[in-house]
Motif scaffolding. Sequence first.
Motif, PDB file in Angstrom:
ATOM      1  N   MET A 138       0.839  -1.196   0.000  1.00 21.05           N
ATOM      2  CA  MET A 138       0.000   0.000   0.000  1.00 21.05           C
ATOM      3  C   MET A 138       0.879   1.253   0.000  1.00 21.05           C
ATOM      4  O   MET A 138       0.468   2.281  -0.482  1.00 21.05           O
ATOM      5  CB  MET A 138      -0.901  -0.059   1.231  1.00 21.05           C
ATOM      6  N   SER A 139       2.077   1.144   0.509  1.00 24.07           N
ATOM      7  CA  SER A 139       2.975   2.281   0.575  1.00 24.07           C
ATOM      8  C   SER A 139       3.326   2.802  -0.818  1.00 24.07           C
ATOM      9  O   SER A 139       3.406   4.009  -1.025  1.00 24.07           O
ATOM     10  CB  SER A 139       4.237   1.897   1.330  1.00 24.07           C
ATOM     11  N   ASP A 140       3.553   1.900  -1.764  1.00 22.88           N
ATOM     12  CA  ASP A 140       3.878   2.322  -3.124  1.00 22.88           C
ATOM     13  C   ASP A 140       2.722   3.081  -3.767  1.00 22.88           C
ATOM     14  O   ASP A 140       2.942   4.024  -4.521  1.00 22.88           O
ATOM     15  CB  ASP A 140       4.246   1.114  -3.987  1.00 22.88           C
ATOM     16  N   LEU A 141       1.497   2.677  -3.458  1.00 21.05           N
ATOM     17  CA  LEU A 141       0.346   3.397  -4.001  1.00 21.05           C
ATOM     18  C   LEU A 141       0.291   4.822  -3.445  1.00 21.05           C
ATOM     19  O   LEU A 141      -0.008   5.771  -4.174  1.00 21.05           O
ATOM     20  CB  LEU A 141      -0.951   2.655  -3.678  1.00 21.05           C
ATOM     21  N   MET A 142       0.587   4.980  -2.183  1.00 23.12           N
ATOM     22  CA  MET A 142       0.570   6.319  -1.582  1.00 23.12           C
ATOM     23  C   MET A 142       1.689   7.191  -2.151  1.00 23.12           C
ATOM     24  O   MET A 142       1.501   8.386  -2.376  1.00 23.12           O
ATOM     25  CB  MET A 142       0.695   6.229  -0.057  1.00 23.12           C
ATOM     26  N   LYS A 143       2.844   6.581  -2.401  1.00 23.02           N
ATOM     27  CA  LYS A 143       3.943   7.330  -3.013  1.00 23.02           C
ATOM     28  C   LYS A 143       3.562   7.800  -4.410  1.00 23.02           C
ATOM     29  O   LYS A 143       3.868   8.929  -4.799  1.00 23.02           O
ATOM     30  CB  LYS A 143       5.203   6.453  -3.089  1.00 23.02           C
ATOM     31  N   THR A 144       2.881   6.927  -5.151  1.00 24.49           N
ATOM     32  CA  THR A 144       2.461   7.291  -6.499  1.00 24.49           C
ATOM     33  C   THR A 144       1.428   8.411  -6.463  1.00 24.49           C
ATOM     34  O   THR A 144       1.467   9.325  -7.289  1.00 24.49           O
ATOM     35  CB  THR A 144       1.897   6.060  -7.234  1.00 24.49           C
ATOM     36  N   LEU A 145       0.511   8.362  -5.506  1.00 26.27           N
ATOM     37  CA  LEU A 145      -0.458   9.443  -5.341  1.00 26.27           C
ATOM     38  C   LEU A 145       0.255  10.761  -5.036  1.00 26.27           C
ATOM     39  O   LEU A 145      -0.082  11.812  -5.595  1.00 26.27           O
ATOM     40  CB  LEU A 145      -1.441   9.127  -4.211  1.00 26.27           C
ATOM     41  N   ALA A 146       1.242  10.700  -4.173  1.00 31.87           N
ATOM     42  CA  ALA A 146       1.991  11.904  -3.803  1.00 31.87           C
ATOM     43  C   ALA A 146       2.764  12.446  -5.008  1.00 31.87           C
ATOM     44  O   ALA A 146       2.822  13.672  -5.211  1.00 31.87           O
ATOM     45  CB  ALA A 146       2.947  11.610  -2.659  1.00 31.87           C
ATOM     46  N   MET A 147       3.341  11.555  -5.831  1.00 32.20           N
ATOM     47  CA  MET A 147       4.086  11.999  -7.016  1.00 32.20           C
ATOM     48  C   MET A 147       3.170  12.686  -8.021  1.00 32.20           C
ATOM     49  O   MET A 147       3.496  13.757  -8.544  1.00 32.20           O
ATOM     50  CB  MET A 147       4.790  10.817  -7.685  1.00 32.20           C
ATOM     51  N   SER A 148       2.017  12.086  -8.276  1.00 28.34           N
ATOM     52  CA  SER A 148       1.117  12.700  -9.254  1.00 28.34           C
ATOM     53  C   SER A 148       0.536  14.008  -8.706  1.00 28.34           C
ATOM     54  O   SER A 148       0.364  14.974  -9.456  1.00 28.34           O
ATOM     55  CB  SER A 148       0.009  11.736  -9.679  1.00 28.34           C
ATOM     56  N   ALA A 149       0.278  14.072  -7.404  1.00 25.44           N
ATOM     57  CA  ALA A 149      -0.216  15.319  -6.803  1.00 25.44           C
ATOM     58  C   ALA A 149       0.840  16.415  -6.878  1.00 25.44           C
ATOM     59  O   ALA A 149       0.518  17.580  -7.159  1.00 25.44           O
ATOM     60  CB  ALA A 149      -0.632  15.078  -5.357  1.00 25.44           C
ATOM     61  N   SER A 150       2.101  16.060  -6.659  1.00 24.61           N
ATOM     62  CA  SER A 150       3.154  17.076  -6.754  1.00 24.61           C
ATOM     63  C   SER A 150       3.311  17.561  -8.192  1.00 24.61           C
ATOM     64  O   SER A 150       3.562  18.743  -8.434  1.00 24.61           O
ATOM     65  CB  SER A 150       4.487  16.533  -6.213  1.00 24.61           C
ATOM     66  N   GLY A 151       3.124  16.667  -9.155  1.00 25.25           N
ATOM     67  CA  GLY A 151       3.177  17.060 -10.559  1.00 25.25           C
ATOM     68  C   GLY A 151       2.040  18.011 -10.922  1.00 25.25           C
ATOM     69  O   GLY A 151       2.238  18.987 -11.635  1.00 25.25           O
ATOM     70  N   MET A 152       0.849  17.725 -10.391  1.00 21.77           N
ATOM     71  CA  MET A 152      -0.292  18.617 -10.655  1.00 21.77           C
ATOM     72  C   MET A 152      -0.062  19.993 -10.041  1.00 21.77           C
ATOM     73  O   MET A 152      -0.359  21.023 -10.655  1.00 21.77           O
ATOM     74  CB  MET A 152      -1.586  18.009 -10.110  1.00 21.77           C
ATOM     75  N   LYS A 153       0.491  20.012  -8.845  1.00 20.57           N
ATOM     76  CA  LYS A 153       0.750  21.286  -8.174  1.00 20.57           C
ATOM     77  C   LYS A 153       1.797  22.103  -8.944  1.00 20.57           C
ATOM     78  O   LYS A 153       1.646  23.312  -9.128  1.00 20.57           O
ATOM     79  CB  LYS A 153       1.222  21.031  -6.747  1.00 20.57           C
TER      80      LYS A 153
END
Length: 130
Positions: free
Chosen positions: A1-16
């Motif tokens: 589940m940790s990898d999924l959260m990291k991926t969410l954080a990466m895509s959110a940082s890209g959107m920001k």
Amino acid sequence: MSDLMKTLAMSASGMKAQASRLRHVSENIANTDTPGFRRKTSTFEETIEAGQRTGLVRSGPVKLDRAELEQIYDPGHPMANEAGYYDGSNVDLVVEIADAREAQRSYEANLKMFDQVRQMSSALLDLLRR
């Protein structure tokens, strides 16, 4: 589940980061006809924590484009010099529109990744509940 959260954080940082870039592009377009205005550019930087690459990005410092300002001939303009010229802006609308499209498409790609990971994590939680 940790990898999924990291991926969410990466895509959110890209959107920001892309939202910040689009904000600067919008400012440039709004100030196309402002005398003496210099185009703003921004870069992206990778976030590093404890010496490790995280894959997250953020907007770097805003820089002003040092290209020559357009010289506009208008002897009646209050900012005109003795020869009748004043400094225009160095914003090129074609470049700004291209940058805006690129930022929009990059934002949408990050949004699709975010949604895909969200769907995957939701499906994983449904499997674990059974």
